[in-house]
Design a protein around this motif. Structure first.
Motif, PDB file in Angstrom:
ATOM      1  N   ILE A  40       0.825  -1.222   0.000  1.00 18.84           N
ATOM      2  CA  ILE A  40       0.000   0.000   0.000  1.00 18.84           C
ATOM      3  C   ILE A  40       0.853   1.263   0.000  1.00 18.84           C
ATOM      4  CG2 ILE A  40      -1.970  -1.113   1.103  1.00 18.84           C
ATOM      5  CD1 ILE A  40      -1.015   0.191   3.770  1.00 18.84           C
ATOM      6  N   GLU A  41       2.050   1.202  -0.586  1.00 23.64           N
ATOM      7  CA  GLU A  41       2.964   2.345  -0.518  1.00 23.64           C
ATOM      8  C   GLU A  41       3.205   2.936  -1.905  1.00 23.64           C
ATOM      9  OE1 GLU A  41       4.794   4.950   2.038  1.00 23.64           O
ATOM     10  OE2 GLU A  41       3.725   3.127   2.624  1.00 23.64           O
ATOM     11  N   ALA A  42       2.139   3.081  -2.688  1.00 26.14           N
ATOM     12  CA  ALA A  42       2.273   3.714  -4.007  1.00 26.14           C
ATOM     13  C   ALA A  42       2.782   5.147  -3.824  1.00 26.14           C
ATOM     14  CB  ALA A  42       0.927   3.731  -4.711  1.00 26.14           C
ATOM     15  N   PRO A  43       3.673   5.588  -4.727  1.00 21.32           N
ATOM     16  CA  PRO A  43       4.093   4.958  -5.979  1.00 21.32           C
ATOM     17  C   PRO A  43       5.318   4.065  -5.845  1.00 21.32           C
ATOM     18  CG  PRO A  43       5.052   7.129  -5.863  1.00 21.32           C
ATOM     19  CD  PRO A  43       4.235   6.965  -4.607  1.00 21.32           C
ATOM     20  N   TYR A  44       5.791   3.816  -4.617  1.00 18.51           N
ATOM     21  CA  TYR A  44       7.032   3.055  -4.438  1.00 18.51           C
ATOM     22  C   TYR A  44       6.815   1.544  -4.519  1.00 18.51           C
ATOM     23  CZ  TYR A  44       8.786   7.527  -2.731  1.00 18.51           C
ATOM     24  OH  TYR A  44       9.143   8.844  -2.622  1.00 18.51           O
ATOM     25  N   SER A  45       5.739   1.081  -3.910  1.00 12.08           N
ATOM     26  CA  SER A  45       5.516  -0.352  -3.815  1.00 12.08           C
ATOM     27  C   SER A  45       4.018  -0.621  -3.773  1.00 12.08           C
ATOM     28  CB  SER A  45       6.198  -0.901  -2.550  1.00 12.08           C
ATOM     29  OG  SER A  45       6.046  -2.292  -2.442  1.00 12.08           O
ATOM     30  N   THR A  46       3.574  -1.566  -4.586  1.00 15.73           N
ATOM     31  CA  THR A  46       2.147  -1.890  -4.655  1.00 15.73           C
ATOM     32  C   THR A  46       1.961  -3.400  -4.706  1.00 15.73           C
ATOM     33  OG1 THR A  46       1.905  -2.018  -7.068  1.00 15.73           O
ATOM     34  CG2 THR A  46       1.860   0.196  -6.080  1.00 15.73           C
ATOM     35  N   ALA A  47       0.756  -3.828  -4.433  1.00 10.47           N
ATOM     36  CA  ALA A  47       0.451  -5.255  -4.473  1.00 10.47           C
ATOM     37  C   ALA A  47       0.671  -5.837  -5.865  1.00 10.47           C
ATOM     38  CB  ALA A  47      -0.993  -5.489  -4.026  1.00 10.47           C
ATOM     39  N   GLY A  51       5.497  -0.683  -8.484  1.00 11.59           N
ATOM     40  CA  GLY A  51       6.027   0.528  -7.888  1.00 11.59           C
ATOM     41  C   GLY A  51       7.468   0.794  -8.303  1.00 11.59           C
ATOM     42  N   LEU A  52       7.918   2.012  -8.084  1.00 15.27           N
ATOM     43  CA  LEU A  52       9.281   2.390  -8.435  1.00 15.27           C
ATOM     44  C   LEU A  52      10.303   1.529  -7.692  1.00 15.27           C
ATOM     45  CD1 LEU A  52      11.364   4.276  -9.764  1.00 15.27           C
ATOM     46  CD2 LEU A  52      11.024   5.855  -7.840  1.00 15.27           C
ATOM     47  N   ARG A  66      20.795 -12.790  -8.517  1.00 14.90           N
ATOM     48  CA  ARG A  66      19.908 -13.459  -7.561  1.00 14.90           C
ATOM     49  C   ARG A  66      18.456 -13.370  -8.023  1.00 14.90           C
ATOM     50  NH1 ARG A  66      21.670 -12.412  -1.302  1.00 14.90           N
ATOM     51  NH2 ARG A  66      23.933 -12.585  -1.535  1.00 14.90           N
ATOM     52  N   GLU A  67      17.689 -14.343  -7.592  1.00 15.76           N
ATOM     53  CA  GLU A  67      16.246 -14.314  -7.805  1.00 15.76           C
ATOM     54  C   GLU A  67      15.627 -13.458  -6.702  1.00 15.76           C
ATOM     55  OE1 GLU A  67      12.402 -17.363  -7.782  1.00 15.76           O
ATOM     56  OE2 GLU A  67      14.450 -18.159  -7.849  1.00 15.76           O
ATOM     57  N   ILE A  68      14.694 -12.609  -7.061  1.00 18.27           N
ATOM     58  CA  ILE A  68      14.074 -11.744  -6.061  1.00 18.27           C
ATOM     59  C   ILE A  68      12.859 -12.422  -5.455  1.00 18.27           C
ATOM     60  CG2 ILE A  68      12.506 -10.511  -7.625  1.00 18.27           C
ATOM     61  CD1 ILE A  68      13.330  -7.943  -6.029  1.00 18.27           C
ATOM     62  N   GLU A  69      12.675 -12.201  -4.160  1.00 15.25           N
ATOM     63  CA  GLU A  69      11.489 -12.694  -3.460  1.00 15.25           C
ATOM     64  C   GLU A  69      10.941 -11.549  -2.626  1.00 15.25           C
ATOM     65  OE1 GLU A  69      10.255 -15.734   0.161  1.00 15.25           O
ATOM     66  OE2 GLU A  69      12.060 -16.157  -0.999  1.00 15.25           O
ATOM     67  N   PHE A  70       9.770 -11.041  -2.996  1.00 10.85           N
ATOM     68  CA  PHE A  70       9.142  -9.986  -2.221  1.00 10.85           C
ATOM     69  C   PHE A  70       8.410 -10.592  -1.027  1.00 10.85           C
ATOM     70  CE2 PHE A  70       9.375  -7.668  -6.343  1.00 10.85           C
ATOM     71  CZ  PHE A  70      10.069  -6.557  -5.890  1.00 10.85           C
TER      72      PHE A  70
END
Length: 281
Positions: A40-47, A51-52, A66-70
């Motif tokens: 819920i941190e648009a515009p940086y991070s979204t579901a 996001g940027l 590396r493989e990314i894991e959010f």
């Protein structure tokens, strides 16, 4: 049938090789870059992961091989260090200030600052925080507990903005829970004429300024905010990646990846419309 010693050694060797490959696969899995991110941190991070910071995290992970894991959180990004990084649910948090005392910060991957957002034909605000005091503009959209709010106080424009500012969050009580004005709301208030200007951190609002159907402009505010005899209040900030304080090896690997991926990171920032400054560190 009795197995010859040669055949037995061959099978044992094959088994050992298979075991080695399994261990290697496990090591590779352990090399995932676990990134704590807010939904819920648009515009940086979204579901949706659009996001940027989501994009820059993927760029950095790729540069590291590396493989990314959010590791997703339903809460605001201010809680990611306490609820994610410190509890070892993830290993990195993007978008921390380079001097954030909660973490070991990497080298900065970009620097930007506070800006005025106005209509192209709106109030003439230049590059000084004192322009707020000099302008006839009276209604400013700002986020709570930020240098923008302090600029209004120093310029004598805070009291007349209190009711308007609270209206942006439907008068929610910001004392008892974390409440913040949505970044896109700051921009839409200017675009639709409900605010004369917004004062915001550039990367908070750049995406929405760029996408606005109403022509808007951003003007970077000089980093010289020192009201009265008080200490200087920074308006420009280096943005870095945070890891746990004892994770020196990961910080070093991230530093190398940031340097390697700088052209791609810069391109992501440009695509977003973020005005950048030379990093201090």
């Amino acid at each position: 049938m009795k197995m010859s010693s040669t055949a037995r050694r061959a099978l044992l060797g094959a088994a050992a090789l298979a075991a080695g490959l399994t261990a290697a696969d496990g090591a590779a899995a352990a090399e995932k870059l676990r990134v704590c991110a807010s939904k819920i941190e648009a515009p940086y991070s979204t579901a949706k992961g659009d996001g940027l910071e989501n994009r820059i995290a993927e760029i950095v992970a790729k540069a590291m091989g590396r493989e990314i894991e959010f590791v997703w959180s339903d809460r605001a990004a201010i809680y990611l260090v306490r609820d994610g990084l410190d509890k070892k649910l993830c290993d990195v948090v993007f978008g921390v200030d380079a001097d954030d005392e909660r973490v070991r910060a990497t080298r900065p991957y970009f620097r930007t600052g506070y800006v005025y957002v106005t209509k192209q034909d709106g109030p003439k605000l230049g590059h000084s925080w004192r322009d707020v005091e000099a302008t006839d503009a009276t209604r400013f959209a700002v986020r709570f507990q930020t240098p923008a709010e302090l600029i209004l106080k120093a310029a004598g424009k805070y009291e007349e903005n209190v009711s308007y500012g609270l209206s942006l969050v439907n008068f929610e009580d910001k004392r008892n829970k974390y409440t913040q004005v949505a970044a896109d709301r700051l921009v839409s208030e200017v675009a639709n004429g409900d605010a004369d200007a917004a004062i915001a951190f550039a990367s908070d609002v750049a995406r929405y300024v760029k996408a606005s159907s109403t022509p808007l402009r951003m003007s970077m505010i000089d980093d010289d905010f020192q009201p009265g005899s008080s200490a200087k209040i920074p308006l420009h900030f280096d943005q870095a990646i945070g890891v746990r304080k004892d994770d020196e090896a990961l910080a070093k690997a991230l530093d190398e990846a940031i340097e390697k991926a700088k052209p791609e990171i810069d391109r992501a920032l440009a695509d977003e419309g973020v005005p950048t400054l030379p990093p201090n560190a």
